[in-house]
Design an enzyme around this catalytic site. Structure first.
Site, short mmCIF file in Angstrom:
data_model
loop_
_atom_site.label_atom_id
_atom_site.label_comp_id
_atom_site.label_asym_id
_atom_site.label_seq_id
_atom_site.Cartn_x
_atom_site.Cartn_y
_atom_site.Cartn_z
N SER A 112 0.85 -1.27 -0.23
CA SER A 112 -0.10 -0.01 0.01
C SER A 112 0.84 1.31 0.12
CB SER A 112 -0.97 0.09 1.20
OG SER A 112 -0.19 -0.29 2.50
N ASP A 154 5.54 -7.22 2.33
CA ASP A 154 4.60 -7.62 1.18
C ASP A 154 5.58 -7.97 0.05
OD1 ASP A 154 1.97 -7.86 1.54
OD2 ASP A 154 1.49 -5.65 1.42
N GLU A 175 -9.18 -9.45 4.22
CA GLU A 175 -9.51 -8.32 3.77
C GLU A 175 -10.89 -7.95 3.06
OE1 GLU A 175 -6.65 -5.95 1.97
OE2 GLU A 175 -7.88 -3.97 1.54
O1 KIV Z 1 -0.47 -3.43 1.68
C1 KIV Z 1 -1.15 -3.48 2.75
O2 KIV Z 1 -1.00 -2.53 3.37
C2 KIV Z 1 -1.94 -4.64 3.16
C3 KIV Z 1 -2.66 -4.23 4.24
C4 KIV Z 1 -3.74 -3.55 3.86
C5 KIV Z 1 -3.20 -5.60 4.78
O3 KIV Z 1 -1.82 -5.39 2.24
#
Ligand code: KIV
Length: 291
Positions: free
Chosen positions: A69, A107, A206
């Protein structure tokens, strides 16, 4: 960038941590599933992308997520799709430098893991080496289960992510809540079971209707962490900037715990007025020559 750089307490603008806390571990997070079922407190996770946010959020969180994100929050991109491994590595290393307590999860960006388990291993191992993070997160259900198993069996802890999966925005057609039909709900629950059975140590759910969160949380052996998935999960995560009130527009599931946008605008307006009126810098901010 790598974790060979650590914070230099002589040059850092932040106060040194008086007594660095022992960092939590992935097995300790996984074990919380049974403890939470027996009445222990839910898990707390927030996103962090910068060293300063990591320093401030770390003492309050079990997990810090270097979320992709950051593409939207930090870089103003239209989605997470353009985010690269290099971007994740730079921010991941900063968050590890700024934290002592929480498990740092990073991520895997779109395109870095979907093609094969081998490709995913290469990307994930590089990210962990570059950053010092403890685990990776990847999006997807049954189709990603072999990859979750491949990484987990080779020493890379994986947090899985089902329901609304933002990297699939082009396929999903938007960011609306998922699982409103029985067929879609059954598919999300099956996806969750597949990645949990494959060895995920935790699962982000989510943007789903509450009964799905209940069904998954009861069915799987690892903790569930909800975002827009009700209070029925084993923990919660939010994008820190959303929760801090840095944006005017926030999704329905976000609670604004403060008004950082208001604080920043007010401080910037006062600074601008002081500069324009020559009230700043004053004598306290001015170097005087030695006599
Ligand atoms: O990228 C992110 O911030 C996420 C969260 C919203 C779980 O994957």
């Amino acid at each position: 960038m790598s974790t060979t750089f650590t914070i230099d307490s002589a040059t850092s603008r932040a106060n040194p941590v008086s007594a660095p806390m022992k960092r939590l571990t992935v097995p300790a997070i996984r074990k919380r599933k049974t403890e939470i079922a027996a009445g222990a407190e839910p898990l707390v996770m927030l996103t962090a992308y910068t060293v300063r946010n990591a320093q401030l959020l770390d003492p309050h969180c079990d997990l810090l997520l270097v979320g992709d994100s950051l593409g939207q929050v930090i870089y103003g991109l239209p989605s997470t799709v353009p985010v690269t491994l290099d971007m994740m590595a730079a921010h991941g290393a900063a968050v590890v430098r700024g934290s002592f307590h929480a498990v740092v999860v990073i991520d895997m960006p779109f395109g870095s893991y979907e093609a094969s388990p081998e490709k995913a291993f290469e990307s994930a191992a590089w990210l962990l080496k570059q950053t010092g993070a403890a685990a990776v997160k990847l999006e997807g259900g049954a189709a990603m289960a072999p990859t979750v198993g491949f990484l987990s069996e080779r020493g890379i802890p994986v947090m899985a992510h089902v329901g609304l999966t933002p990297q699939a925005v082009n396929a999903l057609g938007g960011y609306g809540a998922r699982g409103r039909t029985k067929a879609e709900a059954d598919k999300i629950v099956a996806d969750a079971k597949a990645v949990a059975d494959a060895g995920a140590f935790a699962l982000v759910i989510e943007g789903v209707v509450e009964p799905i969160a209940v069904a998954i949380t009861q069915a799987i052996q690892c903790p569930t962490i909800g975002i827009g998935a009700s209070a029925q999960c084993d923990g919660q995560v939010l994008v820190a900037e959303d929760m801090l009130g840095l944006f005017e527009r926030t999704p329905r599931f976000v609670k604004r715990f403060d008004d950082m946008a208001g604080h920043i605008s007010k401080a910037a307006a006062t600074y601008a007025a002081d500069v324009r009126s020559r009230a700043f810098p004053g004598p306290e901010q001015t170097y005087a020559p030695k006599d």
